[in-house]
Design a protein around this motif. Structure first.
Motif, PDB file in Angstrom:
ATOM      1  N   ASP A 189       0.814  -1.214   0.000  1.00 30.34           N
ATOM      2  CA  ASP A 189       0.000   0.000   0.000  1.00 30.34           C
ATOM      3  C   ASP A 189       0.853   1.271   0.000  1.00 30.34           C
ATOM      4  O   ASP A 189       0.405   2.317  -0.467  1.00 30.34           O
ATOM      5  CB  ASP A 189      -0.917   0.037   1.233  1.00 30.34           C
ATOM      6  CG  ASP A 189      -1.855  -1.148   1.296  1.00 30.34           C
ATOM      7  OD1 ASP A 189      -2.350  -1.572   0.226  1.00 30.34           O
ATOM      8  OD2 ASP A 189      -2.099  -1.644   2.411  1.00 30.34           O
ATOM      9  N   LEU A 190       2.049   1.209   0.540  1.00 27.56           N
ATOM     10  CA  LEU A 190       2.921   2.375   0.644  1.00 27.56           C
ATOM     11  C   LEU A 190       3.890   2.497  -0.523  1.00 27.56           C
ATOM     12  O   LEU A 190       4.204   3.594  -0.970  1.00 27.56           O
ATOM     13  CB  LEU A 190       3.733   2.317   1.943  1.00 27.56           C
ATOM     14  CG  LEU A 190       2.953   2.257   3.252  1.00 27.56           C
ATOM     15  CD1 LEU A 190       3.915   2.096   4.420  1.00 27.56           C
ATOM     16  CD2 LEU A 190       2.076   3.477   3.421  1.00 27.56           C
ATOM     17  N   SER A 191       4.387   1.379  -0.997  1.00 30.85           N
ATOM     18  CA  SER A 191       5.439   1.371  -2.005  1.00 30.85           C
ATOM     19  C   SER A 191       4.874   1.586  -3.404  1.00 30.85           C
ATOM     20  O   SER A 191       3.798   1.091  -3.741  1.00 30.85           O
ATOM     21  CB  SER A 191       6.189   0.039  -1.957  1.00 30.85           C
ATOM     22  OG  SER A 191       7.190   0.017  -2.950  1.00 30.85           O
ATOM     23  N   GLN A 192       5.619   2.311  -4.224  1.00 30.10           N
ATOM     24  CA  GLN A 192       5.264   2.512  -5.621  1.00 30.10           C
ATOM     25  C   GLN A 192       5.872   1.416  -6.499  1.00 30.10           C
ATOM     26  O   GLN A 192       5.676   1.412  -7.707  1.00 30.10           O
ATOM     27  CB  GLN A 192       5.742   3.892  -6.090  1.00 30.10           C
ATOM     28  CG  GLN A 192       5.147   5.032  -5.297  1.00 30.10           C
ATOM     29  CD  GLN A 192       3.638   5.061  -5.375  1.00 30.10           C
ATOM     30  OE1 GLN A 192       3.075   5.278  -6.440  1.00 30.10           O
ATOM     31  NE2 GLN A 192       2.973   4.827  -4.263  1.00 30.10           N
ATOM     32  N   THR A 193       6.599   0.483  -5.875  1.00 31.58           N
ATOM     33  CA  THR A 193       7.171  -0.655  -6.598  1.00 31.58           C
ATOM     34  C   THR A 193       6.036  -1.609  -6.959  1.00 31.58           C
ATOM     35  O   THR A 193       5.181  -1.893  -6.117  1.00 31.58           O
ATOM     36  CB  THR A 193       8.200  -1.394  -5.705  1.00 31.58           C
ATOM     37  OG1 THR A 193       9.187  -0.451  -5.282  1.00 31.58           O
ATOM     38  CG2 THR A 193       8.856  -2.536  -6.450  1.00 31.58           C
ATOM     39  N   PRO A 194       6.001  -2.112  -8.200  1.00 25.55           N
ATOM     40  CA  PRO A 194       4.948  -3.065  -8.567  1.00 25.55           C
ATOM     41  C   PRO A 194       4.919  -4.253  -7.596  1.00 25.55           C
ATOM     42  O   PRO A 194       5.983  -4.751  -7.184  1.00 25.55           O
ATOM     43  CB  PRO A 194       5.342  -3.511  -9.979  1.00 25.55           C
ATOM     44  CG  PRO A 194       6.161  -2.367 -10.510  1.00 25.55           C
ATOM     45  CD  PRO A 194       6.886  -1.807  -9.319  1.00 25.55           C
ATOM     46  N   PRO A 195       3.721  -4.703  -7.206  1.00 26.89           N
ATOM     47  CA  PRO A 195       3.597  -5.760  -6.187  1.00 26.89           C
ATOM     48  C   PRO A 195       4.409  -7.021  -6.468  1.00 26.89           C
ATOM     49  O   PRO A 195       5.021  -7.572  -5.560  1.00 26.89           O
ATOM     50  CB  PRO A 195       2.097  -6.066  -6.177  1.00 26.89           C
ATOM     51  CG  PRO A 195       1.458  -4.790  -6.620  1.00 26.89           C
ATOM     52  CD  PRO A 195       2.409  -4.195  -7.618  1.00 26.89           C
ATOM     53  N   ASP A 196       4.443  -7.486  -7.728  1.00 27.78           N
ATOM     54  CA  ASP A 196       5.196  -8.711  -8.017  1.00 27.78           C
ATOM     55  C   ASP A 196       6.696  -8.512  -7.786  1.00 27.78           C
ATOM     56  O   ASP A 196       7.376  -9.384  -7.258  1.00 27.78           O
ATOM     57  CB  ASP A 196       4.907  -9.220  -9.433  1.00 27.78           C
ATOM     58  CG  ASP A 196       5.167  -8.178 -10.520  1.00 27.78           C
ATOM     59  OD1 ASP A 196       5.119  -6.968 -10.224  1.00 27.78           O
ATOM     60  OD2 ASP A 196       5.422  -8.586 -11.674  1.00 27.78           O
ATOM     61  N   GLU A 197       7.218  -7.335  -8.144  1.00 30.25           N
ATOM     62  CA  GLU A 197       8.631  -7.036  -7.890  1.00 30.25           C
ATOM     63  C   GLU A 197       8.915  -6.939  -6.398  1.00 30.25           C
ATOM     64  O   GLU A 197       9.930  -7.429  -5.918  1.00 30.25           O
ATOM     65  CB  GLU A 197       9.029  -5.711  -8.553  1.00 30.25           C
ATOM     66  CG  GLU A 197       9.146  -5.754 -10.048  1.00 30.25           C
ATOM     67  CD  GLU A 197       9.528  -4.395 -10.619  1.00 30.25           C
ATOM     68  OE1 GLU A 197      10.335  -3.660  -9.987  1.00 30.25           O
ATOM     69  OE2 GLU A 197       9.022  -4.059 -11.709  1.00 30.25           O
ATOM     70  N   LEU A 198       8.003  -6.308  -5.665  1.00 24.63           N
ATOM     71  CA  LEU A 198       8.171  -6.143  -4.227  1.00 24.63           C
ATOM     72  C   LEU A 198       8.175  -7.497  -3.519  1.00 24.63           C
ATOM     73  O   LEU A 198       9.031  -7.765  -2.679  1.00 24.63           O
ATOM     74  CB  LEU A 198       7.065  -5.245  -3.665  1.00 24.63           C
ATOM     75  CG  LEU A 198       7.144  -4.907  -2.193  1.00 24.63           C
ATOM     76  CD1 LEU A 198       8.430  -4.163  -1.868  1.00 24.63           C
ATOM     77  CD2 LEU A 198       5.935  -4.075  -1.786  1.00 24.63           C
TER      78      LEU A 198
END
Length: 186
Positions: free
Chosen positions: A71-80
């Motif tokens: 919810d906080l990160s702008q990194t795409p979920p799969d990469e995160l």
């Protein structure tokens, strides 16, 4: 009876020492000026966050516990999720990412992640640092260096730099056309 009494006393004292130690470590986490959090590496749930992180992100404690790193990160979920999986396996990582704060603003952060046991399971202990100004300064420096390099390479004058020993440490490319020497030959 005396032995039982001594064992009971030792247990009480050990319990008191443990409570003091736990409180000290809790204070080290909670009162630290560095932003800190504990994350679940699979779900990215924020299991715990210190006061500095709450203040920085602008969320009350209850709200931050309802959020996930996704919810906080702008990194795409799969990469995160892939990154968190690698950290869990490797034990440690340092990453930069862009995060969104409660007010909607975005900031660049650097995170040091360490895999640790937490309440009987694997978790990630995270120390966060705002690097927005540093990243902006790096970009400005890179732009300035590029402009300087372009100016030096295209000027029709010989520019040079000499160190205290009288050795040329830099000469502009026009030196070759003016004097027949390549800058690296001098």
């Amino acid at each position: 009876a005396l032995a039982l009494h001594l064992v009971q006393r030792e247990r009480r004292e050990a319990g008191a020492r443990l409570a003091i130690s736990e409180n000290q470590y809790r204070r080290l986490f909670e009162d630290n000026s560095a932003m800190m959090a504990v994350l679940d590496p699979e779900s990215t749930a924020i299991l715990d966050a210190n006061r500095a992180m709450l203040d920085y992100y602008g969320y009350p404690r209850e709200a931050i516990h309802a959020l996930k790193l996704i919810d906080l990160s702008q990194t795409p979920p799969d990469e995160l999720l892939a990154l968190l999986g690698r950290v869990k396996d490797r034990m440690q990582a340092r990453v930069r990412a862009r995060h969104r704060l409660a007010d909607g603003s975005q900031r660049d952060i650097e995170a040091l992640l360490t895999a640790l046991p937490y309440n009987g399971r694997r978790a990630l202990f995270v120390i966060l640092n705002d690097v927005t100004d540093l990243k902006r300064a790096e970009a400005e420096l890179k732009h300035s260096e590029s402009r300087y390099r372009e100016l030096v390479e295209n000027i029709n004058e010989a520019l040079y730099e000499i160190d205290v020993a009288g050795v040329f440490t830099f000469m502009s490319p026009v030196v070759q056309s003016l004097f027949g020497y390549r800058p690296e030959d001098l």
